[in-house]
Write an enzyme that holds these catalytic residues in place. Structure first.
Site, PDB file in Angstrom:
ATOM      1  N   GLY A 143      42.508  46.358  52.369  1.00  9.87           N
ATOM      2  CA  GLY A 143      42.121  45.506  51.259  1.00  9.87           C
ATOM      3  C   GLY A 143      40.760  44.894  51.500  1.00  9.87           C
ATOM      4  O   GLY A 143      40.321  44.764  52.653  1.00  9.87           O
ATOM      5  N   GLN A 155      33.854  39.077  50.707  1.00  9.04           N
ATOM      6  CA  GLN A 155      33.687  39.687  52.034  1.00  9.04           C
ATOM      7  C   GLN A 155      32.452  40.576  52.119  1.00  9.04           C
ATOM      8  O   GLN A 155      32.047  40.952  53.226  1.00  9.04           O
ATOM      9  CB  GLN A 155      34.927  40.511  52.405  1.00  9.04           C
ATOM     10  CG  GLN A 155      36.179  39.674  52.583  1.00  9.04           C
ATOM     11  CD  GLN A 155      37.340  40.532  53.015  1.00  9.04           C
ATOM     12  OE1 GLN A 155      38.059  41.051  52.194  1.00  9.04           O
ATOM     13  NE2 GLN A 155      37.501  40.710  54.315  1.00  9.04           N
ATOM     14  N   CYS A 166      42.287  40.759  59.142  1.00  9.01           N
ATOM     15  CA  CYS A 166      41.277  40.723  58.078  1.00  9.01           C
ATOM     16  C   CYS A 166      39.991  41.338  58.594  1.00  9.01           C
ATOM     17  O   CYS A 166      39.595  41.077  59.739  1.00  9.01           O
ATOM     18  CB  CYS A 166      41.035  39.272  57.672  1.00  9.01           C
ATOM     19  SG  CYS A 166      39.782  39.050  56.407  1.00  9.01           S
ATOM     20  N   LEU A 167      39.344  42.127  57.759  1.00  8.66           N
ATOM     21  CA  LEU A 167      38.082  42.760  58.167  1.00  8.66           C
ATOM     22  C   LEU A 167      36.989  41.724  58.429  1.00  8.66           C
ATOM     23  O   LEU A 167      36.010  42.014  59.103  1.00  8.66           O
ATOM     24  CB  LEU A 167      37.612  43.756  57.099  1.00  8.66           C
ATOM     25  CG  LEU A 167      38.477  45.016  56.916  1.00  8.66           C
ATOM     26  CD1 LEU A 167      37.959  45.847  55.752  1.00  8.66           C
ATOM     27  CD2 LEU A 167      38.523  45.854  58.189  1.00  8.66           C
ATOM     28  N   HIS A 197      46.818  37.904  50.258  1.00 12.00           N
ATOM     29  CA  HIS A 197      45.690  37.796  51.191  1.00 12.00           C
ATOM     30  C   HIS A 197      44.352  37.939  50.457  1.00 12.00           C
ATOM     31  O   HIS A 197      43.436  37.128  50.652  1.00 12.00           O
ATOM     32  CB  HIS A 197      45.836  38.870  52.282  1.00 12.00           C
ATOM     33  CG  HIS A 197      44.726  38.907  53.282  1.00 12.00           C
ATOM     34  ND1 HIS A 197      44.901  38.594  54.613  1.00 12.00           N
ATOM     35  CD2 HIS A 197      43.403  39.217  53.152  1.00 12.00           C
ATOM     36  CE1 HIS A 197      43.742  38.703  55.242  1.00 12.00           C
ATOM     37  NE2 HIS A 197      42.821  39.094  54.385  1.00 12.00           N
ATOM     38  N   GLU A 198      44.253  38.957  49.608  1.00  6.73           N
ATOM     39  CA  GLU A 198      42.973  39.224  48.933  1.00  6.73           C
ATOM     40  C   GLU A 198      42.673  38.163  47.875  1.00  6.73           C
ATOM     41  O   GLU A 198      41.516  37.743  47.716  1.00  6.73           O
ATOM     42  CB  GLU A 198      42.966  40.620  48.319  1.00  6.73           C
ATOM     43  CG  GLU A 198      43.151  41.774  49.307  1.00  6.73           C
ATOM     44  CD  GLU A 198      42.239  41.718  50.531  1.00  6.73           C
ATOM     45  OE1 GLU A 198      41.116  41.186  50.433  1.00  6.73           O
ATOM     46  OE2 GLU A 198      42.671  42.185  51.600  1.00  6.73           O
ATOM     47  N   HIS A 251      41.199  35.115  49.314  1.00  8.73           N
ATOM     48  CA  HIS A 251      39.753  35.215  49.571  1.00  8.73           C
ATOM     49  C   HIS A 251      38.931  34.676  48.395  1.00  8.73           C
ATOM     50  O   HIS A 251      37.854  34.106  48.589  1.00  8.73           O
ATOM     51  CB  HIS A 251      39.343  36.682  49.793  1.00  8.73           C
ATOM     52  CG  HIS A 251      39.470  37.156  51.207  1.00  8.73           C
ATOM     53  ND1 HIS A 251      38.754  36.605  52.253  1.00  8.73           N
ATOM     54  CD2 HIS A 251      40.214  38.152  51.752  1.00  8.73           C
ATOM     55  CE1 HIS A 251      39.063  37.251  53.380  1.00  8.73           C
ATOM     56  NE2 HIS A 251      39.945  38.194  53.111  1.00  8.73           N
TER      57      HIS A 251
HETATM   58 CO    CO Z   1      40.792  39.478  54.442  1.00  5.62          CO
END
Ligand code: CO
Length: 146
Positions: free
Chosen positions: A46, A51, A88-89, A130-131, A134
């Site tokens: 995701g 991000q 998370c990236l 989660h997304e 963000h």
């Molecule tokens: Co994330």
């Protein structure tokens, strides 16, 4: 293929609230395409626009069942509970246990501007939460249980 740089924790952009997409123009389509390239290149499941440094309410997810693109996503229903490891990236090298709803229903626009509703369980429900967090400037590390 166009990769964008994934912003890491500590950058203020990850803590800001993203703005609603008012018009799905060429820039938004390009953003969606670049985000997909970037997510797959990084082996993520995701990615949210902040991000890659863009404060727009745009999210993509692929937990292995195909690409889901969400513009202006909203959680309209949740039920149950699950606790599992999350990463998370934008928080490289860290993971932690986070509790999320087990089932999450989301309403959003697709790239054609049509309203879509998707129901996700388990990992997909977790990814939705989660997304969408963000887009509010919330990171999973804020929710880790010790
Ligand atoms: Co994330």
């Amino acid at each position: 293929m166009a990769l964008r740089q994934i912003v890491q924790i500590g950058e203020p952009v990850l803590r800001k609230k993203s703005k609603k997409v008012e018009k799905i123009d060429k820039k938004i389509i390009q953003l969606l395409d670049d985000m997909a390239d970037t997510m797959y290149d990084a082996d993520g499941v995701g990615l949210a626009a902040p991000q890659v440094g863009i404060l727009k309410r745009v999210v993509i997810i692929d937990i292995g069942d195909g690409l889901i693109e969400l513009i202006n996503p909203e959680i309209i229903e949740t039920s149950g509970e699950q606790t599992d490891s999350e990463g998370c990236l934008s928080v490289a090298g860290r993971s932690g246990e986070v509790t999320r709803p087990y089932l999450v229903k989301v309403r959003a626009l697709n790239r054609e501007g049509q309203v879509i509703e998707i129901e996700g369980e388990d990992l997909l429900a977790r990814a939705f939460c989660h997304e969408i967090d963000h887009l509010e400037g919330i990171l999973f590390v804020d929710k880790i249980e010790d």
